[in-house]
Design a protein around this motif. Structure first.
Motif, PDB file in Angstrom:
ATOM      1  N   LYS A   8       6.571  -6.982   7.338  1.00 17.40           N
ATOM      2  CA  LYS A   8       7.170  -5.962   6.482  1.00 17.40           C
ATOM      3  C   LYS A   8       6.082  -5.141   5.784  1.00 17.40           C
ATOM      4  O   LYS A   8       6.181  -3.902   5.709  1.00 17.40           O
ATOM      5  N   LYS A   9       5.033  -5.795   5.299  1.00 15.99           N
ATOM      6  CA  LYS A   9       3.939  -5.071   4.642  1.00 15.99           C
ATOM      7  C   LYS A   9       3.237  -4.136   5.631  1.00 15.99           C
ATOM      8  O   LYS A   9       2.828  -3.030   5.271  1.00 15.99           O
ATOM      9  N   HIS A  10       3.107  -4.605   6.867  1.00 18.41           N
ATOM     10  CA  HIS A  10       2.518  -3.759   7.909  1.00 18.41           C
ATOM     11  C   HIS A  10       3.381  -2.525   8.153  1.00 18.41           C
ATOM     12  O   HIS A  10       2.855  -1.403   8.274  1.00 18.41           O
ATOM     13  N   LEU A  11       4.693  -2.727   8.237  1.00 20.65           N
ATOM     14  CA  LEU A  11       5.611  -1.602   8.442  1.00 20.65           C
ATOM     15  C   LEU A  11       5.542  -0.608   7.287  1.00 20.65           C
ATOM     16  O   LEU A  11       5.579   0.614   7.508  1.00 20.65           O
ATOM     17  N   GLU A  12       5.436  -1.111   6.086  1.00 24.62           N
ATOM     18  CA  GLU A  12       5.389  -0.233   4.908  1.00 24.62           C
ATOM     19  C   GLU A  12       4.157   0.658   4.919  1.00 24.62           C
ATOM     20  O   GLU A  12       4.176   1.757   4.362  1.00 24.62           O
ATOM     21  N   ARG A  13       3.083   0.205   5.582  1.00 32.75           N
ATOM     22  CA  ARG A  13       1.862   1.008   5.667  1.00 32.75           C
ATOM     23  C   ARG A  13       1.860   1.939   6.872  1.00 32.75           C
ATOM     24  O   ARG A  13       1.110   2.914   6.902  1.00 32.75           O
ATOM     25  N   THR A  14       2.682   1.628   7.868  1.00 37.47           N
ATOM     26  CA  THR A  14       2.603   2.388   9.130  1.00 37.47           C
ATOM     27  C   THR A  14       3.882   3.137   9.499  1.00 37.47           C
ATOM     28  O   THR A  14       3.840   4.004  10.366  1.00 37.47           O
ATOM     29  N   ARG A  15       4.994   2.798   8.891  1.00 37.15           N
ATOM     30  CA  ARG A  15       6.280   3.427   9.226  1.00 37.15           C
ATOM     31  C   ARG A  15       6.932   4.004   7.972  1.00 37.15           C
ATOM     32  O   ARG A  15       6.552   3.692   6.843  1.00 37.15           O
TER      33      ARG A  15
END
Length: 286
Positions: A8-15
């Motif tokens: 989720k943290k990855h998505l928040e930075r990339t999506r």
């Protein structure tokens, strides 16, 4: 779950925020339906069950499986999931998209062009991968089926071509399947048949390779050649060749192992003036 939060943290930075919320909710919905609390232990069987039991629309189902694929790809790249496990998940998702006609929501499955096939086979000429790619191209098998394939699954009929007999336990739908090994033309079919007779005598050295390694090799070759193709592209090409050669939809369905004929027709049967002309000419010859 720690892994879900990390993703989720990855998505928040990339999506975008909307995509993040949609993807996270989709994966949470999936994980609630599986039989394990550990997302790393999810099997391809549970992916099929999720699709079969889902009441989602086709568009929503496509979104869910896009999210699931992204989640497991993230875990693989971060070293949490083995590459061969991700390969199995990815193959299952592609099969599900095909079975439920989800490819038609954004694109039709694309058969490889003659020039593309020539470039692929030029690169692998003389190697084990040439034999394996031709097997995929002439049989339409799935990667999940290839993993359990053995020499005893091939037999030569009276007309001089090979058929592949897949027992129920190694097919996706657990349904026995038989399919002819047929190429783009009669000449190429018999040429392949001649070679296959030799390869089957030494199967492990000529036609057998680890499925995950095969997928990685194919992905790298695709990038090197500068156009996208996968092992599934050979399956699309096989089915398209059958249709172009005039095989009726009910036979193509059985040879391809589709769950229902609607999948075969909706995804693969598009009007072609060239094919229509050939059918009429064949009729007049009779």
């Amino acid at each position: 779950m720690e892994l879900l939060e990390l993703w989720k943290k990855h998505l928040e930075r990339t999506r975008s925020e909307r995509t993040t919320i949609t993807y996270v909710n989709a994966v949470k919905s999936f994980l609630k339906r599986v039989s394990t609390d550990n997302p790393l232990e999810v099997s391809s069987k549970e992916l099929y069950q999720y699709a079969d039991l889902s009441e989602l629309s086709a568009a929503s189902l496509l979104t869910h499986f896009s999210a699931i694929r992204h989640f497991y790809k993230f875990l693989t790249r971060r070293g949490f999931l083995p590459k061969d496990s991700f390969s199995e998940i990815e193959e299952a998702i592609e099969d599900i998209k095909e079975d439920y006609g989800l490819h038609t929501l954004y694109r039709k499955p694309k058969a490889l062009e003659k020039s593309q096939l020539e470039r692929i086979f030029q690169k692998v000429k003389g190697s084990k991968y040439e034999n394996i790619y031709r097997l995929f191209l002439y049989s339409g098998i799935r990667l999940s089926e290839y993993k359990s394939l053995r020499p005893e699954h091939f037999f030569l009929d009276k007309s001089g071509i090979y058929w592949i007999h897949l027992p129920a336990e190694i097919t996706k739908r657990k349904k026995e399947r038989m399919a002819p090994l047929i190429g783009p033309s009669r000449e190429e079919t018999y040429r392949f048949t001649e070679g296959l007779s030799r390869f089957l005598e030494n199967y492990e050295d000529t036609l057998s390779v680890n499925a995950a390694s095969l997928q990685v090799y194919t992905n790298r070759l695709s990038k090197k050649l500068g156009f996208h193709f996968s092992l599934h592209s050979f399956r699309h090409t096989y089915i398209t060749n059958l249709i172009n050669q005039g095989f009726p939809a009910e036979l193509v369905k059985e040879f391809a192992g589709h769950a229902n004929i609607k999948t075969t027709i909706d995804i693969y049967y598009r009007f072609s003036p060239e094919r229509a002309k050939a059918v009429v000419e064949n009729f007049l010859k009779g």
